[in-house]
Design an enzyme around this catalytic site. Sequence first.
Site, PDB file in Angstrom:
ATOM      1  N   LYS A  31      12.643   0.754 -14.264  1.00  8.21           N
ATOM      2  CA  LYS A  31      12.763  -0.413 -13.541  1.00  8.21           C
ATOM      3  C   LYS A  31      13.223  -0.433 -12.080  1.00  8.21           C
ATOM      4  O   LYS A  31      12.539  -1.072 -11.118  1.00  8.21           O
ATOM      5  CB  LYS A  31      14.000  -1.443 -14.094  1.00  8.21           C
ATOM      6  CG  LYS A  31      14.094  -2.639 -13.718  1.00  8.21           C
ATOM      7  CD  LYS A  31      12.976  -3.676 -14.022  1.00  8.21           C
ATOM      8  CE  LYS A  31      12.980  -5.007 -13.187  1.00  8.21           C
ATOM      9  NZ  LYS A  31      11.689  -5.876 -13.195  1.00  8.21           N
ATOM     10  N   HIS A  52     -20.664  -5.017  -3.845  1.00  7.21           N
ATOM     11  CA  HIS A  52     -20.700  -3.505  -3.227  1.00  7.21           C
ATOM     12  C   HIS A  52     -20.606  -2.501  -4.034  1.00  7.21           C
ATOM     13  O   HIS A  52     -19.920  -1.505  -3.643  1.00  7.21           O
ATOM     14  CB  HIS A  52     -19.684  -3.808  -2.075  1.00  7.21           C
ATOM     15  CG  HIS A  52     -20.033  -4.897  -1.141  1.00  7.21           C
ATOM     16  ND1 HIS A  52     -21.014  -5.049  -0.380  1.00  7.21           N
ATOM     17  CD2 HIS A  52     -19.425  -6.305  -0.939  1.00  7.21           C
ATOM     18  CE1 HIS A  52     -21.029  -5.909   0.502  1.00  7.21           C
ATOM     19  NE2 HIS A  52     -20.134  -6.789  -0.003  1.00  7.21           N
ATOM     20  N   GLU A  70      -2.106  -8.241  -9.186  1.00  2.75           N
ATOM     21  CA  GLU A  70      -1.418  -8.375  -9.838  1.00  2.75           C
ATOM     22  C   GLU A  70      -1.491  -8.579 -11.552  1.00  2.75           C
ATOM     23  O   GLU A  70      -0.896  -8.016 -12.229  1.00  2.75           O
ATOM     24  CB  GLU A  70      -0.147  -9.727  -9.666  1.00  2.75           C
ATOM     25  CG  GLU A  70       0.857  -9.995 -10.257  1.00  2.75           C
ATOM     26  CD  GLU A  70       1.916  -8.655 -10.465  1.00  2.75           C
ATOM     27  OE1 GLU A  70       1.795  -7.684  -9.689  1.00  2.75           O
ATOM     28  OE2 GLU A  70       2.827  -8.792 -11.205  1.00  2.75           O
ATOM     29  N   ASN A  93      22.727  10.244  -9.654  1.00  2.00           N
ATOM     30  CA  ASN A  93      21.635   9.467  -9.475  1.00  2.00           C
ATOM     31  C   ASN A  93      21.070   9.640  -8.221  1.00  2.00           C
ATOM     32  O   ASN A  93      21.892   9.173  -7.309  1.00  2.00           O
ATOM     33  CB  ASN A  93      21.967   8.066  -9.885  1.00  2.00           C
ATOM     34  CG  ASN A  93      20.665   7.117  -9.730  1.00  2.00           C
ATOM     35  OD1 ASN A  93      19.451   7.651  -9.871  1.00  2.00           O
ATOM     36  ND2 ASN A  93      20.823   5.777  -9.636  1.00  2.00           N
ATOM     37  N   GLY A  94      19.911  10.129  -8.155  1.00  2.00           N
ATOM     38  CA  GLY A  94      19.397  10.337  -6.683  1.00  2.00           C
ATOM     39  C   GLY A  94      18.635  11.898  -6.611  1.00  2.00           C
ATOM     40  O   GLY A  94      18.500  12.277  -7.550  1.00  2.00           O
ATOM     41  N   LYS A  97      -0.309  -5.890 -14.127  1.00  2.00           N
ATOM     42  CA  LYS A  97       0.605  -6.142 -15.416  1.00  2.00           C
ATOM     43  C   LYS A  97      -0.155  -5.673 -16.802  1.00  2.00           C
ATOM     44  O   LYS A  97       0.371  -5.153 -17.791  1.00  2.00           O
ATOM     45  CB  LYS A  97       0.650  -7.713 -15.558  1.00  2.00           C
ATOM     46  CG  LYS A  97       1.740  -8.378 -14.231  1.00  2.00           C
ATOM     47  CD  LYS A  97       3.120  -8.025 -15.151  1.00  2.00           C
ATOM     48  CE  LYS A  97       4.281  -8.164 -14.003  1.00  2.00           C
ATOM     49  NZ  LYS A  97       4.083  -7.019 -12.948  1.00  2.00           N
ATOM     50  N   GLU A 157       0.265  -1.980 -16.976  1.00  3.21           N
ATOM     51  CA  GLU A 157       1.970  -1.396 -17.127  1.00  3.21           C
ATOM     52  C   GLU A 157       2.334  -1.736 -18.503  1.00  3.21           C
ATOM     53  O   GLU A 157       3.230  -1.215 -19.038  1.00  3.21           O
ATOM     54  CB  GLU A 157       2.690  -1.674 -16.187  1.00  3.21           C
ATOM     55  CG  GLU A 157       2.844  -3.135 -15.655  1.00  3.21           C
ATOM     56  CD  GLU A 157       3.917  -3.188 -14.612  1.00  3.21           C
ATOM     57  OE1 GLU A 157       4.757  -2.409 -14.375  1.00  3.21           O
ATOM     58  OE2 GLU A 157       4.168  -4.518 -14.110  1.00  3.21           O
ATOM     59  N   CYS A 182      18.441   6.752 -12.358  1.00  5.44           N
ATOM     60  CA  CYS A 182      19.219   7.091 -13.509  1.00  5.44           C
ATOM     61  C   CYS A 182      20.309   5.889 -13.613  1.00  5.44           C
ATOM     62  O   CYS A 182      20.513   5.123 -12.955  1.00  5.44           O
ATOM     63  CB  CYS A 182      19.935   8.439 -13.405  1.00  5.44           C
ATOM     64  SG  CYS A 182      18.621   9.707 -12.953  1.00  5.44           S
ATOM     65  N   ARG A 207      16.934   0.909 -16.694  1.00  2.00           N
ATOM     66  CA  ARG A 207      16.575   1.450 -15.589  1.00  2.00           C
ATOM     67  C   ARG A 207      15.622   2.900 -15.469  1.00  2.00           C
ATOM     68  O   ARG A 207      15.119   3.572 -14.730  1.00  2.00           O
ATOM     69  CB  ARG A 207      17.693   1.915 -14.907  1.00  2.00           C
ATOM     70  CG  ARG A 207      18.618   0.725 -14.719  1.00  2.00           C
ATOM     71  CD  ARG A 207      20.088   1.190 -14.263  1.00  2.00           C
ATOM     72  NE  ARG A 207      19.930   2.045 -12.890  1.00  2.00           N
ATOM     73  CZ  ARG A 207      20.195   1.425 -11.752  1.00  2.00           C
ATOM     74  NH1 ARG A 207      20.317   0.088 -11.787  1.00  2.00           N
ATOM     75  NH2 ARG A 207      19.958   2.131 -10.682  1.00  2.00           N
ATOM     76  N   TRP A 259      16.490   9.895 -15.696  1.00  5.53           N
ATOM     77  CA  TRP A 259      14.911   9.772 -15.296  1.00  5.53           C
ATOM     78  C   TRP A 259      14.635  10.893 -14.572  1.00  5.53           C
ATOM     79  O   TRP A 259      14.662  10.886 -13.518  1.00  5.53           O
ATOM     80  CB  TRP A 259      14.580   8.434 -14.739  1.00  5.53           C
ATOM     81  CG  TRP A 259      13.132   8.093 -14.886  1.00  5.53           C
ATOM     82  CD1 TRP A 259      12.213   7.450 -16.024  1.00  5.53           C
ATOM     83  CD2 TRP A 259      12.099   8.434 -14.132  1.00  5.53           C
ATOM     84  NE1 TRP A 259      11.375   7.442 -15.710  1.00  5.53           N
ATOM     85  CE2 TRP A 259      10.651   7.634 -14.394  1.00  5.53           C
ATOM     86  CE3 TRP A 259      12.127   8.683 -12.529  1.00  5.53           C
ATOM     87  CZ2 TRP A 259       9.597   7.945 -13.699  1.00  5.53           C
ATOM     88  CZ3 TRP A 259      10.785   8.963 -11.920  1.00  5.53           C
ATOM     89  CH2 TRP A 259       9.810   8.510 -12.453  1.00  5.53           C
TER      90      TRP A 259
HETATM   91  C1  AGP Z   1       6.396  -4.465 -11.395  1.00  9.07           C
HETATM   92  O1  AGP Z   1       5.748  -4.936 -12.627  1.00  9.07           O
HETATM   93  C2  AGP Z   1       6.563  -2.961 -11.469  1.00  9.07           C
HETATM   94  N1  AGP Z   1       7.241  -2.414 -12.316  1.00  9.07           N
HETATM   95  C3  AGP Z   1       6.721  -2.205 -10.189  1.00  9.07           C
HETATM   96  O2  AGP Z   1       5.458  -2.254  -9.431  1.00  9.07           O
HETATM   97  C4  AGP Z   1       7.644  -2.918  -9.025  1.00  9.07           C
HETATM   98  O3  AGP Z   1       7.220  -3.897  -8.625  1.00  9.07           O
HETATM   99  C5  AGP Z   1       7.756  -1.637  -8.057  1.00  9.07           C
HETATM  100  O4  AGP Z   1       8.245  -0.624  -8.471  1.00  9.07           O
HETATM  101  C6  AGP Z   1       8.848  -2.437  -6.768  1.00  9.07           C
HETATM  102  O5  AGP Z   1       9.998  -2.457  -7.281  1.00  9.07           O
HETATM  103  P1  AGP Z   1      11.020  -3.468  -6.311  1.00  9.07           P
HETATM  104  O6  AGP Z   1      10.255  -4.674  -6.224  1.00  9.07           O
HETATM  105  O7  AGP Z   1      12.232  -3.337  -7.104  1.00  9.07           O
HETATM  106  O8  AGP Z   1      11.215  -2.877  -4.997  1.00  9.07           O
END
Ligand code: AGP
Length: 611
Positions: free
Chosen positions: A606, A507, A484, A99-100, A488, A491, A2, A27, A73
């Site tokens: 984020k 396989h 990766e 937040n938490g 990308k 997401e 949050c 965030r 969030w």
């Molecule tokens: C990356 O594009 C994602 N948003 C997500 O997987 C991110 O890498 C993951 O949550 C880890 O976050 P951090 O690197 O802040 O620990």
Amino acid sequence: MCGIVGYIGPKEAFPVIIKGLKRLEYRGYDSAGIALIKDDLMLYKKKGKVADLEESVLGKELQANIGIGHTRWATHGEPSDRNAHPHLSNDGNLTLIHNGIIENYASIKQELSNKGYTFSSDTDTEVLLNFIQDIKLNEKCTLEEALRIALKRIVGAYCILLMDKNDPSTIIAARKGSPLVIGIGKGEHFLASDATPIIEYTKEVVYVNDYEIAIVKADELILKNLGNEKQTPFITKLDMELAAIEKGGYDHFMLKEIHEQPSTIFDCLRGRLLPQIGEIRMSGIDNNLEKLTSAKRIVIVACGTSWHAGLVAEYMFEELCRINVEVEYASEFRYRNPVVNEGDVIIAISQSGETADTLVALESAKEKGAFIFGVVNAVGSSIPRISHAGAYTHAGPEIGVASTKAFTGQLAVLSMMALRIAQAKGTISNERFIHLMKELEAIPEKVQDILKDTTHIQVIAEKYMNATNALFLGRGYNFPIALEGALKLKEISYIHAEGYPAAEMKHGPIALVTEELPVLFVATKDSYYEKIVSNVQEIKARKGMIISVATEGDQIIPSLSNDTMFVPETDEILAPLLSVIPLQLLSYYVGVKKGYNVDMPRNLAKSVTVE
Ligand code: AGP
């Protein structure tokens, strides 16, 4: 994940807080709220974006010089007006944002319910607030003392801002596990989850530590620990500029951050990579060289994109340093009671430095005697604070939820780490060491070459944007980049995509190949090249649509591909720093062409500060 903002001082609190909440929306959010105190306590909250809250309070009483605001969030209780923060205590005097996660909130809620307390939300936060009220009442103590007692009895992570309508001159804040920054103004103070809402007012900040409580007045900041002992606030000067936060002329933060990579990789290498004198200087490594070179095992813990950086590091450390490396999803590592021996090195990779899964994995490994090394982007965040040593990636604030420049920053740091340790261990020849240093030094310019003209990638994005599935394949150092690239695309464009080691197709997954299925090969020139050419031919024979990332000048891969994205030649160990760039751009352009919010994709946040 949050966002928290608080203000106390001569300014009108409402505009400062609302603007700050908008800066923190990246965030993660599903609702927002604000509490102000003037003659009475004014509390407004609403499901949706901060702009929806702002609209909903038009014409309402907003005059105040003290206030707290929150973007939520959801962790406990679905997104709704009633579950939004701030919350109000049963007696109507206290208000809190948080937040938490309070892990033992259910038992506390039961205790309070038995005493006649009622709850208007499903949140753990409201339980904490009434717990504080109950303690203040029964112990006949100050609000600060009641908070201290409550914090000693709860289990979990928190960053909280607390106000009492009968004391409009004080905000009480506390943190454990969730970040809190306090901006020091002239006769005013700003509080926030990170520096972005603060930087336009002051560059002097205090990063509050775990288990600290801050008593914040307009002209006074007192820090104490849970033992009620005063702590000296350590004032840091922010080196971020507000411009660094704005989009800088790009349509989206994500595109800006992709294009920042030549300079962010350069910044990451600056002062550390010194090929002219044949040295790599990283204090976190140099001061712990013995521990790092004598380690029998390195365990890398991370999540998401950072976990992919860990996979690249595994190949590098094993090849160059001849150290056994394991890469673990932090969330799995923590709960399976792993074998961690004294002397093991745990490398935590994290952009935010606040990822709960990674944080808690570290805490348990630290208890078992491991040496913790943090590779983090957010300066002053939680992971560096619990690590024994570390190295920042210096990529600057990464606002786009999808990690791009932080990822290449991680690869740059990990490359230097592997080279420095290999040099110290004598597992690399001086000639190869110098060669790789020079290749690494040339990476920023090679990334710039890729970014010079991206129109062909936009054409490819247009061509495949309506795909419903995709496969990403790579071998060796490019296997993690295939993973990766798939993440990308998932997401940012919400297209289902899977990454695989290219040889793994035979396989099972090759059964998926049809004329409708885009298969992306990360196939730069390396020691696996002949093998991956065969893999491409296997897919071509089954009429799969082939899109490749290939090395400039390569003829074979492009001749087998429907479309090709080229990257400059470099040593295979450093290829991931280049081969990931077209895949970042491809996912960005597909997402934009599909009309999605590429900076804040649905359901994502984020910084994932909940387990
Ligand atoms: C990356 O594009 C994602 N948003 C997500 O997987 C991110 O890498 C993951 O949550 C880890 O976050 P951090 O690197 O802040 O620990």
